[in-house]
Design a protein around this motif. Structure first.
Motif, PDB file in Angstrom:
ATOM      1  N   CYS A 143       0.784  -1.128  -0.035  1.00 21.87           N
ATOM      2  CA  CYS A 143       0.043   0.056   0.080  1.00 21.87           C
ATOM      3  C   CYS A 143       0.853   1.241  -0.055  1.00 21.87           C
ATOM      4  O   CYS A 143       1.670   1.369   0.676  1.00 21.87           O
ATOM      5  CB  CYS A 143      -0.937  -0.254   1.377  1.00 21.87           C
ATOM      6  N   LYS A 144       0.645   2.197  -0.964  1.00 20.31           N
ATOM      7  CA  LYS A 144       1.442   3.492  -1.025  1.00 20.31           C
ATOM      8  C   LYS A 144       0.868   4.369  -0.141  1.00 20.31           C
ATOM      9  O   LYS A 144      -0.317   4.538  -0.242  1.00 20.31           O
ATOM     10  CB  LYS A 144       1.609   3.815  -2.234  1.00 20.31           C
ATOM     11  N   ILE A 145       1.443   4.928   0.560  1.00 26.31           N
ATOM     12  CA  ILE A 145       1.135   6.117   1.831  1.00 26.31           C
ATOM     13  C   ILE A 145       2.009   7.139   1.442  1.00 26.31           C
ATOM     14  O   ILE A 145       3.045   7.525   1.291  1.00 26.31           O
ATOM     15  CB  ILE A 145       1.800   5.658   3.113  1.00 26.31           C
ATOM     16  N   THR A 176       6.155   9.428  -1.158  1.00 25.14           N
ATOM     17  CA  THR A 176       5.305   8.088  -0.710  1.00 25.14           C
ATOM     18  C   THR A 176       6.140   7.039  -0.481  1.00 25.14           C
ATOM     19  O   THR A 176       7.422   6.901  -0.834  1.00 25.14           O
ATOM     20  CB  THR A 176       4.586   7.433  -2.074  1.00 25.14           C
ATOM     21  N   VAL A 198      -0.034  -3.090   5.032  1.00 24.20           N
ATOM     22  CA  VAL A 198      -0.881  -2.568   6.019  1.00 24.20           C
ATOM     23  C   VAL A 198      -2.208  -3.352   6.651  1.00 24.20           C
ATOM     24  O   VAL A 198      -2.439  -4.103   5.702  1.00 24.20           O
ATOM     25  CB  VAL A 198      -1.445  -1.150   5.601  1.00 24.20           C
ATOM     26  N   THR A 258       5.799   2.905   0.641  1.00 21.66           N
ATOM     27  CA  THR A 258       5.169   1.498   0.369  1.00 21.66           C
ATOM     28  C   THR A 258       5.332   0.626   1.831  1.00 21.66           C
ATOM     29  O   THR A 258       6.183   0.196   2.267  1.00 21.66           O
ATOM     30  CB  THR A 258       5.623   0.768  -0.764  1.00 21.66           C
ATOM     31  N   TYR A 295     -11.609   8.388   4.255  1.00 15.18           N
ATOM     32  CA  TYR A 295     -10.515   7.847   4.352  1.00 15.18           C
ATOM     33  C   TYR A 295     -10.401   6.689   5.112  1.00 15.18           C
ATOM     34  O   TYR A 295     -11.326   6.537   6.076  1.00 15.18           O
ATOM     35  CB  TYR A 295      -9.647   9.026   4.907  1.00 15.18           C
TER      36      TYR A 295
END
Length: 86
Positions: free
Chosen positions: A25-27, A47, A52, A49, A68
């Protein structure tokens, strides 16, 4: 060999639920001083990764009460043990 858990399974589809694990998951990470920026300020962001787990309650996600999802990084037990050797 680990015990199989009847409550754990791979799911398909796009409906998030609390407890879902998402790999890769890219944050978006924003600067710490974001609270002091004006709306016109362009701030750098990067970003990262992570694998999560979804923390937002399923009822809020299903009923679209939030825009969100709150997530938290997780690591498998072997990797976590490597970083927390006492």
């Amino acid at each position: 060999m680990p015990e199989p858990f009847s409550w754990y399974c791979v799911v398909e589809g796009d409906q998030l639920q609390q407890g879902d694990l998402i790999s890769g998951c890219k944050i978006l990470v924003t600067p710490r001083d974001l609270a002091f920026a004006s709306e016109e300020t362009v701030l750098p962001a990067e970003t990262v990764t992570y694998d999560v787990i979804v923390l937002t309650q399923s009822c809020d996600l299903v009923q679209k009460k939030t825009d969100y999802a709150i997530v938290c990084p997780h690591w498998n037990l072997v990797d976590a043990k490597k970083t927390t050797q006492l």
